[in-house]
Design a protein around this motif. Structure first.
Motif, PDB file in Angstrom:
ATOM      1  N   MET A   8    -126.781 -59.643 -13.599  1.00  0.00           N
ATOM      2  CA  MET A   8    -127.287 -58.419 -14.209  1.00  0.00           C
ATOM      3  C   MET A   8    -127.256 -57.302 -13.161  1.00  0.00           C
ATOM      4  O   MET A   8    -127.756 -57.459 -12.058  1.00  0.00           O
ATOM      5  N   LEU A   9    -126.640 -56.192 -13.513  1.00  0.00           N
ATOM      6  CA  LEU A   9    -126.535 -55.058 -12.598  1.00  0.00           C
ATOM      7  C   LEU A   9    -127.822 -54.242 -12.583  1.00  0.00           C
ATOM      8  O   LEU A   9    -128.461 -54.058 -13.612  1.00  0.00           O
ATOM      9  N   THR A  10    -128.148 -53.730 -11.419  1.00  0.00           N
ATOM     10  CA  THR A  10    -129.277 -52.813 -11.333  1.00  0.00           C
ATOM     11  C   THR A  10    -128.846 -51.443 -11.845  1.00  0.00           C
ATOM     12  O   THR A  10    -127.654 -51.169 -12.003  1.00  0.00           O
ATOM     13  N   SER A  11    -129.782 -50.574 -12.077  1.00  0.00           N
ATOM     14  CA  SER A  11    -129.468 -49.206 -12.517  1.00  0.00           C
ATOM     15  C   SER A  11    -128.602 -48.485 -11.497  1.00  0.00           C
ATOM     16  O   SER A  11    -127.677 -47.749 -11.862  1.00  0.00           O
ATOM     17  N   VAL A  12    -128.875 -48.712 -10.222  1.00  0.00           N
ATOM     18  CA  VAL A  12    -128.083 -48.071  -9.158  1.00  0.00           C
ATOM     19  C   VAL A  12    -126.651 -48.599  -9.169  1.00  0.00           C
ATOM     20  O   VAL A  12    -125.693 -47.827  -9.046  1.00  0.00           O
ATOM     21  N   ASP A  13    -126.482 -49.928  -9.331  1.00  0.00           N
ATOM     22  CA  ASP A  13    -125.136 -50.507  -9.398  1.00  0.00           C
ATOM     23  C   ASP A  13    -124.357 -49.928 -10.570  1.00  0.00           C
ATOM     24  O   ASP A  13    -123.184 -49.565 -10.436  1.00  0.00           O
ATOM     25  N   ARG A  14    -124.989 -49.844 -11.725  1.00  0.00           N
ATOM     26  CA  ARG A  14    -124.343 -49.267 -12.906  1.00  0.00           C
ATOM     27  C   ARG A  14    -123.914 -47.831 -12.623  1.00  0.00           C
ATOM     28  O   ARG A  14    -122.799 -47.435 -12.938  1.00  0.00           O
ATOM     29  N   LEU A  15    -124.806 -47.057 -12.021  1.00  0.00           N
ATOM     30  CA  LEU A  15    -124.498 -45.670 -11.684  1.00  0.00           C
ATOM     31  C   LEU A  15    -123.268 -45.608 -10.792  1.00  0.00           C
ATOM     32  O   LEU A  15    -122.362 -44.803 -11.028  1.00  0.00           O
ATOM     33  N   LEU A  16    -123.209 -46.458  -9.777  1.00  0.00           N
ATOM     34  CA  LEU A  16    -122.086 -46.442  -8.842  1.00  0.00           C
ATOM     35  C   LEU A  16    -120.764 -46.804  -9.523  1.00  0.00           C
ATOM     36  O   LEU A  16    -119.732 -46.187  -9.257  1.00  0.00           O
ATOM     37  N   PHE A  17    -120.777 -47.786 -10.408  1.00  0.00           N
ATOM     38  CA  PHE A  17    -119.547 -48.173 -11.105  1.00  0.00           C
ATOM     39  C   PHE A  17    -119.089 -47.091 -12.071  1.00  0.00           C
ATOM     40  O   PHE A  17    -117.914 -46.756 -12.124  1.00  0.00           O
ATOM     41  N   VAL A  18    -120.012 -46.552 -12.841  1.00  0.00           N
ATOM     42  CA  VAL A  18    -119.641 -45.528 -13.812  1.00  0.00           C
ATOM     43  C   VAL A  18    -119.181 -44.261 -13.094  1.00  0.00           C
ATOM     44  O   VAL A  18    -118.235 -43.604 -13.521  1.00  0.00           O
ATOM     45  N   ARG A  19    -119.791 -43.939 -11.981  1.00  0.00           N
ATOM     46  CA  ARG A  19    -119.427 -42.755 -11.195  1.00  0.00           C
ATOM     47  C   ARG A  19    -117.970 -42.826 -10.717  1.00  0.00           C
ATOM     48  O   ARG A  19    -117.300 -41.814 -10.563  1.00  0.00           O
ATOM     49  N   ARG A  20    -117.443 -44.035 -10.496  1.00  0.00           N
ATOM     50  CA  ARG A  20    -116.057 -44.201 -10.013  1.00  0.00           C
ATOM     51  C   ARG A  20    -115.013 -43.877 -11.078  1.00  0.00           C
ATOM     52  O   ARG A  20    -113.854 -43.659 -10.750  1.00  0.00           O
ATOM     53  N   VAL A  21    -115.398 -43.898 -12.334  1.00  0.00           N
ATOM     54  CA  VAL A  21    -114.444 -43.622 -13.407  1.00  0.00           C
ATOM     55  C   VAL A  21    -114.128 -42.127 -13.384  1.00  0.00           C
ATOM     56  O   VAL A  21    -115.036 -41.302 -13.491  1.00  0.00           O
ATOM     57  N   PRO A  22    -112.847 -41.769 -13.220  1.00  0.00           N
ATOM     58  CA  PRO A  22    -112.494 -40.353 -13.050  1.00  0.00           C
ATOM     59  C   PRO A  22    -113.033 -39.416 -14.126  1.00  0.00           C
ATOM     60  O   PRO A  22    -113.420 -38.293 -13.814  1.00  0.00           O
ATOM     61  N   ILE A  23    -113.091 -39.859 -15.371  1.00  0.00           N
ATOM     62  CA  ILE A  23    -113.566 -38.953 -16.426  1.00  0.00           C
ATOM     63  C   ILE A  23    -115.052 -38.664 -16.330  1.00  0.00           C
ATOM     64  O   ILE A  23    -115.551 -37.723 -16.933  1.00  0.00           O
ATOM     65  N   PHE A  24    -115.787 -39.445 -15.531  1.00  0.00           N
ATOM     66  CA  PHE A  24    -117.225 -39.244 -15.377  1.00  0.00           C
ATOM     67  C   PHE A  24    -117.623 -38.687 -14.017  1.00  0.00           C
ATOM     68  O   PHE A  24    -118.774 -38.306 -13.817  1.00  0.00           O
ATOM     69  N   LYS A  25    -116.697 -38.641 -13.060  1.00  0.00           N
ATOM     70  CA  LYS A  25    -117.080 -38.376 -11.671  1.00  0.00           C
ATOM     71  C   LYS A  25    -117.682 -36.998 -11.430  1.00  0.00           C
ATOM     72  O   LYS A  25    -118.410 -36.814 -10.467  1.00  0.00           O
ATOM     73  N   GLU A  26    -117.400 -36.031 -12.272  1.00  0.00           N
ATOM     74  CA  GLU A  26    -117.931 -34.692 -12.043  1.00  0.00           C
ATOM     75  C   GLU A  26    -119.229 -34.412 -12.802  1.00  0.00           C
ATOM     76  O   GLU A  26    -119.745 -33.302 -12.766  1.00  0.00           O
ATOM     77  N   LEU A  27    -119.757 -35.419 -13.460  1.00  0.00           N
ATOM     78  CA  LEU A  27    -120.984 -35.240 -14.231  1.00  0.00           C
ATOM     79  C   LEU A  27    -122.219 -35.450 -13.359  1.00  0.00           C
ATOM     80  O   LEU A  27    -122.177 -36.142 -12.348  1.00  0.00           O
ATOM     81  N   ARG A  28    -123.311 -34.855 -13.779  1.00  0.00           N
ATOM     82  CA  ARG A  28    -124.582 -34.983 -13.059  1.00  0.00           C
ATOM     83  C   ARG A  28    -125.073 -36.433 -13.100  1.00  0.00           C
ATOM     84  O   ARG A  28    -124.867 -37.146 -14.073  1.00  0.00           O
ATOM     85  N   ASP A  29    -125.783 -36.826 -12.044  1.00  0.00           N
ATOM     86  CA  ASP A  29    -126.293 -38.193 -11.953  1.00  0.00           C
ATOM     87  C   ASP A  29    -127.235 -38.548 -13.096  1.00  0.00           C
ATOM     88  O   ASP A  29    -127.198 -39.668 -13.598  1.00  0.00           O
ATOM     89  N   ASP A  30    -128.072 -37.607 -13.540  1.00  0.00           N
ATOM     90  CA  ASP A  30    -129.002 -37.940 -14.621  1.00  0.00           C
ATOM     91  C   ASP A  30    -128.250 -38.290 -15.901  1.00  0.00           C
ATOM     92  O   ASP A  30    -128.641 -39.192 -16.632  1.00  0.00           O
TER      93      ASP A  30
END
Length: 147
Positions: free
Chosen positions: A1-23
């Protein structure tokens, strides 16, 4: 099970999401499904209706048409995105090369995200344009080589 931080890091790597705010990424990542697949598992088949994209958390996945491998994806990479953006059948199959963990984002989840944060649509358009340019460059390079 991924932590919230791990999920954030993986999703952040996807180019279509990388410029979006962390929240926003945190909210998007929190609704994604966590999936586990054994080795040699067919995640989807060419011709099937598809409504999800996948992010590889661990393991490797090949995208192929029949026995012809089109691409291989490892940790942090995503695949299956075309089916999220249109209602056409899958253009290729995806099969695990080893046991894999993936995050799945459904079309419904993505559309809800776009409604909440419209700038994600601009990121998607930008990334798909880059992909088309790379494919065009590859075709031009292949066509300019002497026979």
């Amino acid at each position: 099970m991924l932590t919230s931080v791990d999920r954030l890091l993986f999703v952040r790597r996807v180019p279509i999401f990388k410029e979006l705010r962390d929240d926003f990424i945190v909210r998007l990542a929190s609704v994604m499904n966590e999936l586990s697949y054994p080795a040699n598992y067919s995640i989807f088949q060419q011709g099937e209706e598809g409504r999800s994209l996948y992010i590889v958390v661990s393991g490797r996945v090949k995208v192929h048409i029949g026995n012809t491998k089109l691409a291989e994806f490892e940790q942090g990479k995503y695949f299956g995105e075309m089916a999220v953006f249109d209602t056409q059948p899958r253009s290729a199959s995806a099969t695990t090369l080893e046991p894999c963990e993936c995050l799945e984002l459904t079309q419904e989840q993505l559309y809800d995200a776009i409604e909440e944060t419209p700038e994600i649509a601009v990121n998607i358009i930008r990334e798909l344009s880059r992909l088309i340019r790379r494919l065009n460059d590859n075709i031009n390079t292949a066509n300019s080589k002497p026979a």
